[in-house]
Motif scaffolding. Structure first.
Motif, PDB file in Angstrom:
ATOM      1  N   GLY A   1       8.433   6.012 -59.317  1.00  0.00           N
ATOM      2  CA  GLY A   1       9.717   6.014 -58.652  1.00  0.00           C
ATOM      3  C   GLY A   1      10.762   6.833 -59.370  1.00  0.00           C
ATOM      4  O   GLY A   1      11.672   7.375 -58.740  1.00  0.00           O
TER       5      GLY A   1
ATOM      6  N   GLY B   1      15.018   9.579 -57.091  1.00  0.00           N
ATOM      7  CA  GLY B   1      15.719   8.347 -56.761  1.00  0.00           C
ATOM      8  C   GLY B   1      16.970   8.605 -55.953  1.00  0.00           C
ATOM      9  O   GLY B   1      17.421   9.744 -55.809  1.00  0.00           O
TER      10      GLY B   1
ATOM     11  N   THR C   1      14.250   4.402 -54.725  1.00  0.00           N
ATOM     12  CA  THR C   1      13.434   5.584 -54.985  1.00  0.00           C
ATOM     13  C   THR C   1      12.778   6.036 -53.688  1.00  0.00           C
ATOM     14  O   THR C   1      12.990   5.443 -52.624  1.00  0.00           O
ATOM     15  CB  THR C   1      12.347   5.294 -56.035  1.00  0.00           C
ATOM     16  OG1 THR C   1      11.297   4.506 -55.426  1.00  0.00           O
ATOM     17  CG2 THR C   1      12.917   4.539 -57.232  1.00  0.00           C
TER      18      THR C   1
END
Length: 331
Positions: free
Chosen positions: A251, A255, A263
């Motif tokens: 992630g 983001g 994310t």
């Protein structure tokens, strides 16, 4: 296409600040017969390493690989208005779809069933919702309103994507597909298949996902290093692979918002970005499998990891917890 998988690609090779990053170390020169191409493919840094005694023939094969990448971008790209995927998302249906698209969507649908919906290519509306929300000046850092998330979730669901050899379509207006969790691996495999069909062995591909054919020409396996959370440049363990692939999903690669809470990885059931793992690296027989599994495991609750990996007995996952410790599963 500007960046086929720009929302998902974790890091450029050799640059890592956190999580497990893929660092192919096996491309050291083994005489003039080892040909290494470095450039950009799929919108990111890439390399093709192959062993061939004739440099001109090696260059011809690399050119064929780049042509194949370009061809598949015209099928899978989210960002090219003329791609098959973009036309499907725009029109809600695609008649006489390319066989490559039908095949990959069918593979994605099987993984969706196998993972009870954790892998779902129809999460694209969730990404669009968050990109629009956080693209506004003064956006609420808490994210889109819950009512907007609830409404968007009505457009998410892999069973609402219908796939036939002569037509692909959505059940509901406003649905859309992203192949960012599987297409990069698929393209890597197609390039590997092309080289294998031309008699090539001793190949290492890094097209965002890593795929090795056979061994390094000096007889050892190819080596892929893992760099750990918070210790860039520090000594790290190495994966040795032969006729296998490696993919990472994380992630932190892309983001939304200032807090890192949102994310590009979304749970199709809740619309949230799970925080179970800092990153997930998967070793599997093909790059398509490694790519899709790393995406799936990133959103799957930890209690369900073992069951999913049991269905792919040749796959091994290295899962980095938020505190930096690494759990190994499968294999």
């Amino acid at each position: 296409m500007t960046r086929l998988l720009s929302r998902r690609r974790v890091l450029a090779i050799g640059a890592a600040a956190a999580g497990l990053a893929l660092l192919p170390n096996g491309a050291r020169a083994a005489g003039a017969a080892l040909r290494v191409w470095r450039g950009t493919a799929l919108g990111a840094s890439a390399s093709i390493t192959l062993h061939h005694p004739d440099s001109a023939e090696a260059d011809r094969l690399i050119a064929l690989c780049l042509d194949e990448i370009a061809r598949l971008e015209r099928v899978f790209s989210l960002y090219r208005a003329d791609s098959a995927l973009a036309r499907l998302n725009r029109d809600g249906e695609l008649r006489d779809p390319p066989a490559d698209l039908v095949r990959l969507l069918s593979e994605a649908a099987m993984l969706s069933e196998q993972s009870d919906g954790a892998f779902d290519v129809t999460v694209q509306p969730l990404w669009q919702l968050h990109a629009t929300h956080f693209g506004r000046p003064g956006a609420d850092p808490a994210g889109p309103p819950p009512s907007a998330v609830t409404a968007t979730l009505r457009l998410v669901g892999h069973r609402g994507l219908r796939i036939a050899s002569d037509r692909v379509w959505f059940d509901r207006r406003g649905m859309a597909v992203t192949l960012n969790g599987i297409a990069q691996g698929c393209i890597t495999d197609r390039v590997a298949d092309l080289l294998r069909a031309h008699g090539m062995r001793n190949v290492l591909l890094d097209l965002g996902e890593v795929r090795a054919l056979d061994r390094h020409p000096d007889g050892r396996p190819w080596s892929v290093g893992l760099e750990r959370v918070g210790r860039p440049g520090s000594p790290s363990p190495a994966l040795t692979i032969e006729d296998a692939a490696v993919a990472t999903s994380a992630g932190y690669g892309t983001g939304f918002g200032p807090r890192g809470r949102f994310t590009h990885l979304f749970d199709p059931a809740t619309g949230a970005s799970p925080g179970h793992w800092r990153s997930v690296t998967v070793v599997a027989p093909t790059a398509t499998t490694a790519d899709a599994l790393s995406t799936t495991l990133s959103v799957l609750p930890p209690a369900r990891v073992a069951a999913l990996l049991a269905a792919t007995p040749q796959a091994t996952a290295y899962l980095t917890r938020p505190d930096g410790t690494v759990v190994t599963a499968g294999g």
